[in-house]
Design a protein around this motif. Structure first.
Motif, PDB file in Angstrom:
ATOM      1  N   THR A  22     -14.578  32.809 -51.345  1.00 25.50           N
ATOM      2  CA  THR A  22     -14.729  31.575 -51.978  1.00 25.50           C
ATOM      3  C   THR A  22     -16.001  31.333 -52.505  1.00 25.50           C
ATOM      4  O   THR A  22     -17.144  32.049 -52.242  1.00 25.50           O
ATOM      5  CB  THR A  22     -14.580  30.574 -50.634  1.00 25.50           C
ATOM      6  OG1 THR A  22     -14.620  29.230 -51.380  1.00 25.50           O
ATOM      7  CG2 THR A  22     -15.685  30.721 -49.694  1.00 25.50           C
ATOM      8  N   GLU A  23     -16.174  30.380 -53.594  1.00 26.66           N
ATOM      9  CA  GLU A  23     -17.226  30.093 -54.411  1.00 26.66           C
ATOM     10  C   GLU A  23     -17.965  28.674 -53.683  1.00 26.66           C
ATOM     11  O   GLU A  23     -18.763  28.442 -54.627  1.00 26.66           O
ATOM     12  CB  GLU A  23     -16.916  30.026 -55.740  1.00 26.66           C
ATOM     13  CG  GLU A  23     -16.422  31.404 -56.472  1.00 26.66           C
ATOM     14  CD  GLU A  23     -17.297  32.447 -56.434  1.00 26.66           C
ATOM     15  OE1 GLU A  23     -18.446  32.456 -56.097  1.00 26.66           O
ATOM     16  OE2 GLU A  23     -16.927  33.687 -56.707  1.00 26.66           O
ATOM     17  N   ILE A  24     -17.446  28.313 -52.763  1.00 25.87           N
ATOM     18  CA  ILE A  24     -18.103  27.163 -52.299  1.00 25.87           C
ATOM     19  C   ILE A  24     -19.446  26.971 -52.069  1.00 25.87           C
ATOM     20  O   ILE A  24     -20.060  25.892 -52.503  1.00 25.87           O
ATOM     21  CB  ILE A  24     -17.257  26.465 -51.243  1.00 25.87           C
ATOM     22  CG1 ILE A  24     -17.602  25.090 -51.083  1.00 25.87           C
ATOM     23  CG2 ILE A  24     -17.360  27.166 -49.815  1.00 25.87           C
ATOM     24  CD1 ILE A  24     -16.863  23.910 -51.957  1.00 25.87           C
ATOM     25  N   GLY A  25     -19.805  28.202 -51.568  1.00 29.41           N
ATOM     26  CA  GLY A  25     -21.678  28.032 -51.333  1.00 29.41           C
ATOM     27  C   GLY A  25     -22.339  27.814 -52.686  1.00 29.41           C
ATOM     28  O   GLY A  25     -23.007  26.969 -52.568  1.00 29.41           O
ATOM     29  N   PRO A  26     -22.248  28.539 -53.657  1.00 30.99           N
ATOM     30  CA  PRO A  26     -22.957  28.685 -54.920  1.00 30.99           C
ATOM     31  C   PRO A  26     -22.567  27.336 -55.565  1.00 30.99           C
ATOM     32  O   PRO A  26     -23.366  26.916 -56.102  1.00 30.99           O
ATOM     33  CB  PRO A  26     -22.354  29.843 -55.389  1.00 30.99           C
ATOM     34  CG  PRO A  26     -21.923  30.787 -54.621  1.00 30.99           C
ATOM     35  CD  PRO A  26     -21.302  29.928 -53.396  1.00 30.99           C
ATOM     36  N   LEU A  27     -21.317  26.933 -55.350  1.00 34.71           N
ATOM     37  CA  LEU A  27     -20.923  25.657 -56.085  1.00 34.71           C
ATOM     38  C   LEU A  27     -21.659  24.218 -55.637  1.00 34.71           C
ATOM     39  O   LEU A  27     -22.056  23.671 -56.112  1.00 34.71           O
ATOM     40  CB  LEU A  27     -19.510  25.400 -56.127  1.00 34.71           C
ATOM     41  CG  LEU A  27     -18.808  26.415 -57.081  1.00 34.71           C
ATOM     42  CD1 LEU A  27     -17.323  26.195 -56.980  1.00 34.71           C
ATOM     43  CD2 LEU A  27     -19.384  26.158 -58.577  1.00 34.71           C
ATOM     44  N   GLU A  28     -21.529  24.328 -54.107  1.00 31.55           N
ATOM     45  CA  GLU A  28     -22.443  23.269 -53.225  1.00 31.55           C
ATOM     46  C   GLU A  28     -23.934  23.302 -53.929  1.00 31.55           C
ATOM     47  O   GLU A  28     -24.442  22.474 -53.871  1.00 31.55           O
ATOM     48  CB  GLU A  28     -22.265  23.527 -51.925  1.00 31.55           C
ATOM     49  CG  GLU A  28     -20.994  23.049 -51.403  1.00 31.55           C
ATOM     50  CD  GLU A  28     -20.665  21.740 -51.160  1.00 31.55           C
ATOM     51  OE1 GLU A  28     -21.718  20.948 -51.150  1.00 31.55           O
ATOM     52  OE2 GLU A  28     -19.406  21.442 -50.813  1.00 31.55           O
ATOM     53  N   THR A  29     -24.450  24.521 -54.034  1.00 33.96           N
ATOM     54  CA  THR A  29     -25.866  24.655 -54.494  1.00 33.96           C
ATOM     55  C   THR A  29     -26.078  24.196 -55.632  1.00 33.96           C
ATOM     56  O   THR A  29     -27.180  23.416 -55.914  1.00 33.96           O
ATOM     57  CB  THR A  29     -26.229  26.211 -54.119  1.00 33.96           C
ATOM     58  OG1 THR A  29     -26.023  26.666 -52.792  1.00 33.96           O
ATOM     59  CG2 THR A  29     -27.860  26.204 -54.361  1.00 33.96           C
TER      60      THR A  29
END
Length: 106
Positions: A13-20
């Motif tokens: 998932t890309e949620i971590g980078p997107l949240e950053t």
């Protein structure tokens, strides 16, 4: 954005980078005068993004770049930001995505 992130690292998932990345959104989209020379409390409901911004680094190069850009932007505005984690269930910013009209009233 997703294509760029995937060039660095394949994730489930890309949620971590997107949240950053979106942590910088309020500082880019609202008037700079709201933040200049101010103390700011910034709550994030993603532990990885919060940790990276608190510590100013990540083991992942793509997240490091986002952290660097955000912190440099905040530094340029001379504001002091206190990043902290808030559990998703307590994050009022997520209410619109939950489609729960009663949550707004509560």
């Amino acid at each position: 954005m997703l294509q760029l992130l995937r060039r660095y690292k394949q994730r489930d998932t890309e949620i971590g980078p997107l949240e950053t990345i979106v942590a910088d959104a309020p500082y880019l989209s609202l008037p700079e005068s709201w933040f200049r020379n101010r103390a700011i409390s910034h709550y994030i409901d993603n532990q990885g993004a919060a940790y990276s911004l608190i510590h100013g680094r990540s083991k992942d190069r793509d997240i490091n770049r986002s952290v660097f850009v955000t912190l440099m932007h905040l530094s340029r505005m001379s504001c002091s930001v206190w990043f902290d984690y808030v559990p998703s269930a307590s994050n009022i910013a997520d209410l619109p995505t939950r489609l729960d009209a009663d949550a707004f009233r509560r």
